[in-house]
Design an enzyme around this catalytic site. Structure first.
Site, PDB file in Angstrom:
ATOM      1  CD  GLU A   1       3.365   2.860  15.054  1.00 64.12           C
ATOM      2  OE1 GLU A   1       3.181   2.403  16.206  1.00 64.12           O
ATOM      3  OE2 GLU A   1       2.533   3.574  14.469  1.00 64.12           O
TER       4      GLU A   1
ATOM      5  NE  ARG B   1       1.385   9.960  11.647  1.00 66.40           N
ATOM      6  CZ  ARG B   1       1.098  10.106  12.931  1.00 66.40           C
ATOM      7  NH1 ARG B   1       1.375  11.227  13.548  1.00 66.40           N
ATOM      8  NH2 ARG B   1       0.538   9.122  13.593  1.00 66.40           N
TER       9      ARG B   1
ATOM     10  CB  THR C   1       0.635   6.756   9.582  1.00 71.16           C
ATOM     11  OG1 THR C   1       1.134   7.169  10.865  1.00 71.16           O
ATOM     12  CG2 THR C   1      -0.485   7.709   9.201  1.00 71.16           C
TER      13      THR C   1
ATOM     14  CE  LYS D   1      -2.195   3.977  16.363  1.00 72.76           C
ATOM     15  NZ  LYS D   1      -0.880   4.497  16.009  1.00 72.76           N
TER      16      LYS D   1
END
Ligand code: 3PG
Length: 213
Positions: free
Chosen positions: A42, A46, A69, A129
């Site tokens: 994953e 960022r 993210t 999640k």
């Protein structure tokens, strides 16, 4: 939405959460993960390298690569365009979920409260999640949420490592566990791909032994 992707993530039970500062590290990282027996990543949005890193990992053909993210529809477009097979968000965004659905890409939004889980269900999402897991009550909180939400599956992430991963994997409501401990950002930056392969292999072995008892 592709259930096949969720099934593959559930089968692997582990999702290495990746922060890449340099897309040039993506290919050796992919080799280390695959070499450790965990062809899953994953890649988090960022850093500026995320999109290119996803493209490189997807091009390898042996990694189930997703984007993490993901906060905006634009990032969904870029992730899917680069070859991401699933999209992970830290929180629950209707906009992101609906945009993923338009792309027919698997989406794992974050949910840590009963209200958030219920909102996810209303959006047709039953695998969420659970982030940040450690500070949101950990495995006990997931077990408590799973009581009313029997069909919901959780992917806890945040504060999980080799020392506590078993607490989460012991829960039937946990589909897979995410975390950076297998491939820490600093280790990637330092080019320590042998160490990453080894800690990935250790995590895979731990999952195998948990499942064999
Ligand atoms: C995530 O984005 O899922 C988490 O930041 C990973 O958390 P960890 O670094 O504590 O594993």
């Amino acid at each position: 939405m592709s259930d096949d992707v969720l099934q593959q993530l559930t089968r692997h039970a582990l999702v290495p959460v990746i922060v890449l500062d340099d897309a040039a590290d993506a290919d050796p990282l992919g080799a280390a993960l695959a070499g450790g027996g965990l062809p899953v990543a994953e890649v988090t949005f960022r850093t500026d390298a995320a999109e290119e890193a996803i493209r490189i990992l997807a091009a390898r053909g042996d990694i189930l690569v997703g984007a993490g993210t993901v906060l905006t529809p634009d990032q969904v477009d870029r992730a899917v365009g680069a070859g991401a097979r699933y999209v992970v968000s830290p929180g629950l965004s209707r906009t992101v979920v609906e945009h993923c659905r338009r792309h027919e890409v698997t989406v794992l939004p974050g949910a840590v409260t009963a209200t958030e889980v219920q909102a996810a269900l209303e959006l047709g999402v039953d695998t969420v999640k659970f982030f940040p897991a450690g500070t949101s009550g950990g495995a006990k909180a997931i077990a408590a949420l799973a009581a009313p939400f029997t069909g919901v599956r959780f992917v806890p992430t945040g504060g999980i490592d080799a020392g506590n991963v078993a607490d989460y994997l012991a829960l039937p409501s946990v589909a897979a566990v995410g975390g950076s401990w297998m491939a820490p950002r600093a280790a990637i930056r330092a080019g320590e791909f042998d160490a990453i392969r080894k800690s990935t292999a250790d995590a895979v072995a731990a999952v195998a032994s948990l499942r064999s008892v």
